[in-house]
Design an enzyme around this catalytic site. Sequence first.
Site, PDB file in Angstrom:
ATOM      1  NE  ARG A  59      15.056  19.110  26.723  1.00  0.00           N
ATOM      2  CZ  ARG A  59      14.162  20.008  27.175  1.00  0.00           C
ATOM      3  NH1 ARG A  59      13.188  20.448  26.397  1.00  0.00           N
ATOM      4  NH2 ARG A  59      14.225  20.469  28.401  1.00  0.00           N
ATOM      5  CE1 TYR A 112      32.879  11.174  10.229  1.00  0.00           C
ATOM      6  CE2 TYR A 112      31.947  12.292  12.129  1.00  0.00           C
ATOM      7  CZ  TYR A 112      31.922  11.972  10.782  1.00  0.00           C
ATOM      8  OH  TYR A 112      30.912  12.476   9.992  1.00  0.00           O
ATOM      9  CG  ASP A 184      33.940   6.886  18.554  1.00  0.00           C
ATOM     10  OD1 ASP A 184      33.306   5.834  18.337  1.00  0.00           O
ATOM     11  OD2 ASP A 184      33.752   7.931  17.907  1.00  0.00           O
ATOM     12  CE  LYS A 209      28.914   6.163  10.540  1.00  0.00           C
ATOM     13  NZ  LYS A 209      28.622   7.295  11.365  1.00  0.00           N
TER      14      LYS A 209
HETATM   15  C1  LIG Z   1      34.083   6.741  14.711  1.00  0.00           C
HETATM   16  C2  LIG Z   1      32.944   7.714  14.539  1.00  0.00           C
HETATM   17  N1  LIG Z   1      32.525   8.442  15.601  1.00  0.00           N
HETATM   18  C3  LIG Z   1      31.526   9.343  15.497  1.00  0.00           C
HETATM   19  C4  LIG Z   1      30.891   9.564  14.282  1.00  0.00           C
HETATM   20  C5  LIG Z   1      29.791  10.579  14.200  1.00  0.00           C
HETATM   21  O1  LIG Z   1      28.559   9.921  14.114  1.00  0.00           O
HETATM   22  P1  LIG Z   1      27.238  10.522  13.409  1.00  0.00           P
HETATM   23  O2  LIG Z   1      27.501  10.599  11.956  1.00  0.00           O
HETATM   24  O3  LIG Z   1      26.183   9.533  13.790  1.00  0.00           O
HETATM   25  O4  LIG Z   1      27.010  11.881  14.005  1.00  0.00           O
HETATM   26  C6  LIG Z   1      31.286   8.833  13.161  1.00  0.00           C
HETATM   27  C7  LIG Z   1      30.628   9.050  11.859  1.00  0.00           C
HETATM   28  O5  LIG Z   1      31.071   8.580  10.825  1.00  0.00           O
HETATM   29  C8  LIG Z   1      32.337   7.890  13.287  1.00  0.00           C
HETATM   30  O6  LIG Z   1      32.780   7.157  12.244  1.00  0.00           O
END
Ligand SMILES: Cc1ncc(COP(=O)(O)O)c(C=O)c1O
Length: 394
Positions: A59, A112, A184, A209
């Site tokens: 961890r 998101y 992000d 992704k």
């Molecule tokens: C732009 C974006 N940020 C964060 C996330 C969250 O990621 P995770 O599904 O790996 O928790 C997503 C998920 O689709 C996303 O599209």
Amino acid sequence: MRPIRECGIETKAVHGGEYHDPLGAVIPPIYQTSTFRFRDVDHGARLFRGEEDGYIYTRMRNPTIEAMENAIAVLEGGWKALGCASGMAAVHTTLAVLMQGGGRIVCSESVYGATATLLMALGPSYGIETTFVDTSRTEEIERAIRQDTKVVFIETPANPTLVITDIAAAADIAHHANATLVVDNTFMSPVLQHPFALGADVVIHSMTKFLNGHADVVGGVIVVKTEEQYKAFRSSLNLLGGVIDPFNAFLVHRGLKTLPLRIERQCANAMRIAEYLERHPAVQWVRYPGLRSHPQYELNRRQSDGPGAMISFELKGGLPAGKALMNSVHLCALAVSLGGVESLIQHPASMTHATMARELREQAAITDGLVRLSVGIENVEDILGDLDQGLSKL
Ligand SMILES: Cc1ncc(COP(=O)(O)O)c(C=O)c1O
């Protein structure tokens, strides 16, 4: 040879996480262990006091995870990276570090779904108030900033509307107000967009992704710019506990090596598909950063190295037509997530953004008819053929 940080993006992707194995292994081994043996009691105590470098407990630190983190830090041009159990763990950890004691976040309204829901549902219990604005209109960020604003959080291009925010302008506004700019960068990846070079302070990704790219891992990452930030983030991630595990880190690291190649093919495929959709008589509108019809087409050309692999569109028949299309494609899988080698199609209003409050969805123009396509690396004629047979059934 040039230092790795000065090499091209393809070289960084392959060699950025260089790990020197005592047995000469070319690929970092999977240290699938929760804990590491100390030589003796004094050695363990020295490690805990930070007087000697070494591993204690996964961890806290793990060599397989570190190799993957180093590769991402090099790709993003950051100081270091922190592998998290999911993109949401990366978002949560980032907010926990930057929003200690509460305060205000100014956030992209098109974001998101779970990020918006986290801020709206849990934010107030942590003393966090969020103002959602159209960050592509940077004057709206400026207007929303108050004395208690600690973070400006942007997703660009935004999920799922593909609205684009001027990162450099957002950084100027945030810094003027002594706030931290978090970007992000999931939709572009470090191959196409370099938020640190444009003034961002923290970059996060859902590694689920593009970074992993093979739809077989859930993971996230936080990339920081300075050693000081790294220490604060590492100690909070350790306490909050949302670290990635070694096997998933190994898979992401493996995926990273082909990231530039995948992105190149995905962008080329997406461009062809976006043009096809824009010409199709059944299509009402298409949003793709590579199309001249995209409202921030010029901005995207200026601040990124390509248009990405995400397309949003709406059919003239609205939601019923969109549903009929999504139910009749075969090659494009009807599934959430994005950025992998396989093309995926989904309906944000009832899927990825279903938990987002309807008012915020409407404010962000996430219409009920919006269909989101993540373009993979298949032969483009096959993807076009799949969409064409689906659209011909409408
Ligand atoms: C732009 C974006 N940020 C964060 C996330 C969250 O990621 P995770 O599904 O790996 O928790 C997503 C998920 O689709 C996303 O599209």
